[in-house]
Design a protein around this motif. Sequence first.
Motif, PDB file in Angstrom:
ATOM      1  N   ALA A  22       0.998  -1.075   0.205  1.00 26.40           N
ATOM      2  CA  ALA A  22       0.189   0.098  -0.127  1.00 26.40           C
ATOM      3  C   ALA A  22       0.912   1.646  -0.074  1.00 26.40           C
ATOM      4  CB  ALA A  22      -1.114   0.198   0.945  1.00 26.40           C
ATOM      5  N   SER A  23       1.854   1.270   0.725  1.00 20.99           N
ATOM      6  CA  SER A  23       2.602   2.130   0.585  1.00 20.99           C
ATOM      7  C   SER A  23       3.236   2.559  -0.716  1.00 20.99           C
ATOM      8  CB  SER A  23       3.675   1.784   2.173  1.00 20.99           C
ATOM      9  OG  SER A  23       3.535   1.361   3.285  1.00 20.99           O
ATOM     10  N   ARG A  24       3.700   1.669  -1.084  1.00 19.72           N
ATOM     11  CA  ARG A  24       4.608   1.501  -3.274  1.00 19.72           C
ATOM     12  C   ARG A  24       3.456   2.487  -3.600  1.00 19.72           C
ATOM     13  NH1 ARG A  24       7.475  -3.634  -2.819  1.00 19.72           N
ATOM     14  NH2 ARG A  24       9.682  -3.353  -1.749  1.00 19.72           N
ATOM     15  N   MET A  25       2.389   1.829  -3.568  1.00 21.13           N
ATOM     16  CA  MET A  25       0.990   1.934  -4.784  1.00 21.13           C
ATOM     17  C   MET A  25       0.729   3.558  -4.382  1.00 21.13           C
ATOM     18  SD  MET A  25       0.633  -0.073  -6.250  1.00 21.13           S
ATOM     19  CE  MET A  25      -0.827   0.432  -7.503  1.00 21.13           C
ATOM     20  N   TYR A  26       0.859   4.232  -2.408  1.00 23.18           N
ATOM     21  CA  TYR A  26       0.241   5.495  -1.939  1.00 23.18           C
ATOM     22  C   TYR A  26       2.089   6.848  -2.627  1.00 23.18           C
ATOM     23  CZ  TYR A  26      -1.452  10.040   0.384  1.00 23.18           C
ATOM     24  OH  TYR A  26      -1.411  10.563   0.592  1.00 23.18           O
ATOM     25  N   ASP A  27       3.083   6.133  -2.771  1.00 29.32           N
ATOM     26  CA  ASP A  27       4.209   6.986  -2.809  1.00 29.32           C
ATOM     27  C   ASP A  27       4.571   7.269  -4.349  1.00 29.32           C
ATOM     28  OD1 ASP A  27       5.023   6.939  -0.613  1.00 29.32           O
ATOM     29  OD2 ASP A  27       6.206   5.756  -0.343  1.00 29.32           O
ATOM     30  N   ARG A  28       3.702   5.668  -5.809  1.00 32.17           N
ATOM     31  CA  ARG A  28       3.797   6.387  -6.899  1.00 32.17           C
ATOM     32  C   ARG A  28       2.399   6.384  -7.399  1.00 32.17           C
ATOM     33  NH1 ARG A  28       5.828  -0.836  -8.234  1.00 32.17           N
ATOM     34  NH2 ARG A  28       7.281   0.116  -7.035  1.00 32.17           N
ATOM     35  N   ALA A  29       1.661   6.887  -6.779  1.00 30.35           N
ATOM     36  CA  ALA A  29       0.261   7.324  -7.017  1.00 30.35           C
ATOM     37  C   ALA A  29       0.014   9.077  -7.547  1.00 30.35           C
ATOM     38  CB  ALA A  29      -0.833   7.610  -6.127  1.00 30.35           C
ATOM     39  N   GLN A  30      -0.021   9.197  -9.082  1.00 32.62           N
ATOM     40  CA  GLN A  30      -0.263  10.422  -9.804  1.00 32.62           C
ATOM     41  C   GLN A  30      -1.669  10.850 -10.407  1.00 32.62           C
ATOM     42  OE1 GLN A  30       2.662  10.523 -12.480  1.00 32.62           O
ATOM     43  NE2 GLN A  30       4.537  10.417 -11.253  1.00 32.62           N
ATOM     44  N   GLY A  31      -2.393  11.571  -9.844  1.00 37.33           N
ATOM     45  CA  GLY A  31      -3.650  12.223 -10.269  1.00 37.33           C
ATOM     46  C   GLY A  31      -4.849  11.560  -9.001  1.00 37.33           C
ATOM     47  N   ASP A  60      -7.685  10.031  -9.195  1.00 40.84           N
ATOM     48  CA  ASP A  60      -7.801   8.571  -8.812  1.00 40.84           C
ATOM     49  C   ASP A  60      -7.293   7.654  -8.261  1.00 40.84           C
ATOM     50  OD1 ASP A  60     -10.539   9.672  -9.357  1.00 40.84           O
ATOM     51  OD2 ASP A  60     -10.565   8.761 -11.654  1.00 40.84           O
ATOM     52  N   ALA A  61      -5.477   7.728  -8.609  1.00 44.85           N
ATOM     53  CA  ALA A  61      -4.635   7.033  -8.432  1.00 44.85           C
ATOM     54  C   ALA A  61      -4.825   6.719  -6.274  1.00 44.85           C
ATOM     55  CB  ALA A  61      -3.388   7.306  -8.755  1.00 44.85           C
ATOM     56  N   ILE A  62      -4.707   8.587  -6.433  1.00 47.86           N
ATOM     57  CA  ILE A  62      -4.292   8.365  -5.241  1.00 47.86           C
ATOM     58  C   ILE A  62      -4.871   8.593  -3.715  1.00 47.86           C
ATOM     59  CG2 ILE A  62      -4.170  10.829  -3.015  1.00 47.86           C
ATOM     60  CD1 ILE A  62      -2.272  12.520  -5.517  1.00 47.86           C
ATOM     61  N   GLY A  92      -7.147   4.245  -0.554  1.00 45.88           N
ATOM     62  CA  GLY A  92      -8.128   3.204   0.829  1.00 45.88           C
ATOM     63  C   GLY A  92      -7.700   1.971   0.443  1.00 45.88           C
ATOM     64  N   LEU A  93      -5.886   1.640   0.125  1.00 45.43           N
ATOM     65  CA  LEU A  93      -5.255   0.892   0.189  1.00 45.43           C
ATOM     66  C   LEU A  93      -4.397   0.964   1.649  1.00 45.43           C
ATOM     67  CD1 LEU A  93      -3.886   0.060  -2.853  1.00 45.43           C
ATOM     68  CD2 LEU A  93      -5.256  -1.571  -1.800  1.00 45.43           C
ATOM     69  N   MET A  94      -3.931   1.998   2.152  1.00 51.05           N
ATOM     70  CA  MET A  94      -3.726   2.309   2.788  1.00 51.05           C
ATOM     71  C   MET A  94      -4.394   2.544   4.548  1.00 51.05           C
ATOM     72  SD  MET A  94      -0.216   3.219   2.161  1.00 51.05           S
ATOM     73  CE  MET A  94       0.341   4.083   3.839  1.00 51.05           C
ATOM     74  N   ALA A 116      -4.316  -0.157   7.702  1.00 48.07           N
ATOM     75  CA  ALA A 116      -4.736   0.338   9.214  1.00 48.07           C
ATOM     76  C   ALA A 116      -5.288  -1.173   9.644  1.00 48.07           C
ATOM     77  CB  ALA A 116      -4.671   1.907   8.887  1.00 48.07           C
ATOM     78  N   GLY A 117      -6.283  -1.526   8.834  1.00 47.04           N
ATOM     79  CA  GLY A 117      -7.464  -1.952   9.474  1.00 47.04           C
ATOM     80  C   GLY A 117      -6.836  -3.424   9.784  1.00 47.04           C
ATOM     81  N   PHE A 118      -5.737  -4.011   8.644  1.00 47.36           N
ATOM     82  CA  PHE A 118      -5.170  -5.554   8.831  1.00 47.36           C
ATOM     83  C   PHE A 118      -4.731  -5.171  10.184  1.00 47.36           C
ATOM     84  CE2 PHE A 118      -6.062  -6.126   4.412  1.00 47.36           C
ATOM     85  CZ  PHE A 118      -6.324  -6.855   4.645  1.00 47.36           C
ATOM     86  N   ASP A 119      -3.455  -3.710  10.285  1.00 47.43           N
ATOM     87  CA  ASP A 119      -2.903  -3.853  11.764  1.00 47.43           C
ATOM     88  C   ASP A 119      -4.175  -3.607  12.833  1.00 47.43           C
ATOM     89  OD1 ASP A 119      -0.173  -3.361  10.769  1.00 47.43           O
ATOM     90  OD2 ASP A 119      -0.666  -0.905  10.184  1.00 47.43           O
ATOM     91  N   LEU A 120      -5.383  -3.308  12.969  1.00 49.90           N
ATOM     92  CA  LEU A 120      -5.831  -3.398  14.058  1.00 49.90           C
ATOM     93  C   LEU A 120      -6.398  -4.691  13.977  1.00 49.90           C
ATOM     94  CD1 LEU A 120      -7.665  -1.848  16.057  1.00 49.90           C
ATOM     95  CD2 LEU A 120      -9.352  -1.753  14.088  1.00 49.90           C
ATOM     96  N   LEU A 121      -6.493  -5.204  12.925  1.00 47.05           N
ATOM     97  CA  LEU A 121      -6.660  -6.950  13.635  1.00 47.05           C
ATOM     98  C   LEU A 121      -5.639  -7.393  14.158  1.00 47.05           C
ATOM     99  CD1 LEU A 121      -8.978  -9.492  12.781  1.00 47.05           C
ATOM    100  CD2 LEU A 121      -7.592  -9.434  10.330  1.00 47.05           C
TER     101      LEU A 121
END
Length: 133
Positions: free
Chosen positions: A75-84, A86-88, A93-95, A99-104
Motif C-alpha cells: 500500500a505504501s508503494r502504491m501511495y508513493d507512486r500514485a499520480q492523479g 483517482d490513483a491517490i 483506500g489501500l492505506m 490500518a485495518g489489518f494492523d488493527l486486526l
Amino acid sequence: MERRGLRARHPAQDPGWAIGAWFIPIANLWIPRGIAADVLRASRTDPYGGAPVGRGLLNAWWGAWVWAVVFDRYASRMYDRAQGADAIHDAAGLMMASAGFDLLAAVLAVLFVRRLTSMQHAKALAVRAVPPV
C-alpha cells in the motif's frame, strides 16, 4: 535428560531475544513467533505432556501480523507512486485497509497475550497447590 524451561530447549536464546529478535531483518518474520510458541508450550499446566497446547490463536495473530506488514509495504508503494486524484484516492483506500489489518493483528495479539497470561496464572496456582516433599 530432563528439559527445564526455555533455556534447556534453546540455550542460545536468553530473555533478550524476546525483544532483540524483532529488530533482525527478515528473521523477525519467524524468530519471535518461535519464542512465543516456546513460552506457550512452557506455560501449560501439565509439565509431563498431556494434551498439546493449541496454537490456533498464535498462528492467527502471527499470520495477521505478517499479512499486515506485507500489505502495508504494498500500500505504501502504491501511495508513493500514485499520480492523479483517482490513483491517490485508490492508494489512500489501500492505506486504510492496511490500518485495518494492523488493527486486526493488534486485537489478535491482545487475545493471545490474555490467553498466555491466564495459562501462566493457572500454572502458578497449580505449582502452589502441590505440597512440598
